[in-house]
Design a protein around this motif. Structure first.
Motif, PDB file in Angstrom:
ATOM      1  N   ARG A   1       2.710   5.906  -5.806  1.00 19.13           N
ATOM      2  CA  ARG A   1       2.308   5.989  -7.214  1.00 19.13           C
ATOM      3  C   ARG A   1       1.271   7.093  -7.421  1.00 19.13           C
ATOM      4  NH1 ARG A   1       0.640   0.988  -8.010  1.00 19.13           N
ATOM      5  NH2 ARG A   1       2.536   0.187  -9.001  1.00 19.13           N
ATOM      6  N   SER A   2       0.347   7.232  -6.495  1.00 15.10           N
ATOM      7  CA  SER A   2      -0.652   8.299  -6.586  1.00 15.10           C
ATOM      8  C   SER A   2       0.005   9.676  -6.454  1.00 15.10           C
ATOM      9  CB  SER A   2      -1.704   8.121  -5.490  1.00 15.10           C
ATOM     10  OG  SER A   2      -2.396   6.899  -5.654  1.00 15.10           O
TER      11      SER A   2
ATOM     12  N   TYR B   1       8.784   6.904  -5.143  1.00  6.73           N
ATOM     13  CA  TYR B   1       7.987   5.758  -5.588  1.00  6.73           C
ATOM     14  C   TYR B   1       8.889   4.548  -5.835  1.00  6.73           C
ATOM     15  CZ  TYR B   1       5.742   2.735  -9.023  1.00  6.73           C
ATOM     16  OH  TYR B   1       5.275   1.650  -9.710  1.00  6.73           O
TER      17      TYR B   1
ATOM     18  N   GLU C   1       1.375   1.986  -3.550  1.00  3.68           N
ATOM     19  CA  GLU C   1       0.207   2.616  -4.173  1.00  3.68           C
ATOM     20  C   GLU C   1       0.109   4.090  -3.797  1.00  3.68           C
ATOM     21  OE1 GLU C   1      -1.834   1.361  -6.449  1.00  3.68           O
ATOM     22  OE2 GLU C   1      -0.493  -0.375  -6.430  1.00  3.68           O
TER      23      GLU C   1
ATOM     24  N   GLN D   1       0.828  -1.213   0.000  1.00  4.23           N
ATOM     25  CA  GLN D   1       0.000   0.000   0.000  1.00  4.23           C
ATOM     26  C   GLN D   1       0.864   1.266   0.000  1.00  4.23           C
ATOM     27  OE1 GLN D   1      -3.250  -0.393  -0.643  1.00  4.23           O
ATOM     28  NE2 GLN D   1      -2.551  -2.532  -0.704  1.00  4.23           N
TER      29      GLN D   1
END
Length: 477
Positions: free
Chosen positions: A88-89, A168, A85, A82
């Motif tokens: 990445r966002s 990231y 994620e 997570q």
């Protein structure tokens, strides 16, 4: 005209002052990668075992199955996914800031201005259509799009995007580091479980041996060759060994539960072959050279990526001192009646604005943010150096540990063989009344302790090999 020229000169002066002051806020420079030794101490390997996949490094299929399950189900690893994620966002958000912001919408409103204002007086003397004055209360209908864009002249936004991208990639390395430690922890716990199984076998064998000796002592007591004291001493020794048996059983249960927790499942028996521990020899480890460790260890690569991200943060913070150039505009239809809304060209409305702004009053706050970014960069530099040093020390310690444990195991093995022989000798001497029961008792006790220590030494050998594999950066591929 003179007034406009005067304002232009003031604006140019302020811009020059802004740019000149920024030269005093240079980022941290010349941060070099620390130089590692050409080789590990007492090691001339050029091949690195960390390049092996964990399934090829560990020969035990039961262990491979446990590791595979752990990688799929471990809760900490799922939480780390997570983090990827989230990062990445963050990258997507930073990319979005480089593009114009475009919005569209429909607006409906009503406005009444005072008659004794310039707008009200103008409306009162104006016909909105032939023969119809502008009403005091005027509706407003609008439909259109609006766009704004900050032109990234000083690469502030691009440096922020680079920092986000680097972080990231760092979260991916962080996940790999979690896998590396997870593989090592499962393997260490597995060999701990096997060593406990073998200790339990030794204790049970010793209990049987002690019970046989106890029966002999009882017979000799009846023959008046030993006293009640000898019988009680042997009974106490049997009870002590039985208590060790239950202690080992508890440790086995706790270790099984620990492995199940790492595998993300509720307690259940761990499939294993107890004989593997005795027959299997710890794997041969090849350490390679320190420069290979920099490439293989995920925590070192993560620290390097964080250092690069902090450099980009400093550049982005420095760009806050420079003027920003924004372009905004809108295009659409606007009218006081819906029936007139799409009447062209009368109802078409548009706007276009180019704006160049530079900070003047709040420069101390921006400077503080810049200094904070520089401090983070220096901190990231030291963390990078510390991570490399820590990796080298870990490998060096475990390589030395492997070498010394081999010597320890060989000596313990000889000790066990000697004590096994002494048990038979002491029993024969005791039966012929050449030694008393106490010597037999102490010999059996020493033999039990030595056998348990031999098993512990072999377990430590397995642990040392696993820890070198982890320290070199193996296990995540």
């Amino acid at each position: 005209m003179n007034l406009i020229s005067k304002y232009n000169k003031i604006g140019i002066l302020l811009l020059v002052m802004t740019l000149a002051s920024c030269k005093m806020l240079a980022p941290v420079q010349n941060i070099e990668k620390p130089k590692t030794p050409e080789a590990f101490v007492d090691s001339k390997d050029t091949v690195n075992s960390a390049t092996l996949k964990w399934s090829a490094f560990f020969p035990d299929k039961n262990l491979d199955s446990l590791i595979d399950t752990a990688i799929k189900n471990n809760i900490d690893l799922q939480m780390t996914m997570q983090d990827i994620e989230i990062a990445r966002s963050e990258v997507r958000m930073k990319k979005g800031l480089l593009l114009p912001t475009v919005s569209g919408g429909l607006a409906v409103g009503n406005e009444k201005v005072g008659r004794y204002t310039s707008a009200g007086a103008g409306d009162a003397s104006t016909e909105i259509t032939p023969g119809h004055e502008v009403p005091e209360s005027l509706n407003d209908f609008a439909l259109g799009i609006h766009a704004s864009w900050e032109v990234d002249i000083w690469k502030k936004l691009r440096n922020s995007k680079k920092a986000a991208m680097s972080r990231y990639l760092g979260t991916i390395e962080g996940k790999n580091f979690v896998i590396t430690n997870l593989v090592a922890e499962v393997a260490n716990s597995y060999y701990e479980l096997l060593s406990l199984d073998n200790q339990l076998v030794v204790i049970k064998e010793t209990i049987e041996l002690q019970k046989n000796a106890l029966e002999i002592v009882k017979v000799q007591k009846e023959a008046a060759r030993v006293s009640e004291l000898g019988v009680k001493k042997y009974e106490a020794e049997v009870l002590n060994s039985q208590s060790l048996e239950f202690d080992i059983l508890q440790q086995i249960k706790e270790n099984e539960n620990k492995i199940n927790f790492l595998l993300g499942r509720f307690p259940q028996p761990i499939v294993r072959d107890k004989a593997v521990f005795e027959s299997q020899v710890p794997q041969q480890i090849q350490s390679g050279i320190p420069s290979q460790m920099l490439v293989n260890r995920p925590d070192i690569k993560q620290a390097e990526l964080e250092l690069f991200a902090s450099k980009c943060d400093v550049k982005a913070a420095q760009a806050e001192f420079y003027p920003s150039f924004n372009i905004s505009g809108g295009l659409g239809f606007q009218a006081f009646k819906p029936s007139y809304l799409f009447t062209a060209p009368e109802s078409i409305a548009y706007s276009l604005l180019g704006e160049l702004t530079a900070p003047l009053i709040n420069r101390n706050a921006i400077k503080a943010e810049f200094n904070k970014a520089k401090a983070f960069q220096v901190q990231a530099m030291y963390n990078y150096q510390k991570t490399i040093l820590n990796g080298y020390v870990e490998v060096s310690n475990e390589l030395s540990n492997i070498k010394n444990l081999q010597q320890l195991y060989d000596l313990k093995n000889k000790e066990v063989q000697a004590l096994n022989s002494s048990i038979s000798i002491s029993n024969d001497l005791f039966k012929s009344s050449k030694v008393d029961y106490f010597e037999v008792l102490m010999t059996q006790r020493d033999a039990l302790s030595s056998k348990l220590e031999l098993i512990e030494a072999k377990k430590r050998q397995f642990n040392a090999v696993i820890n070198v594999y982890r320290a070199l950066g193996g296990g995540w591929k």
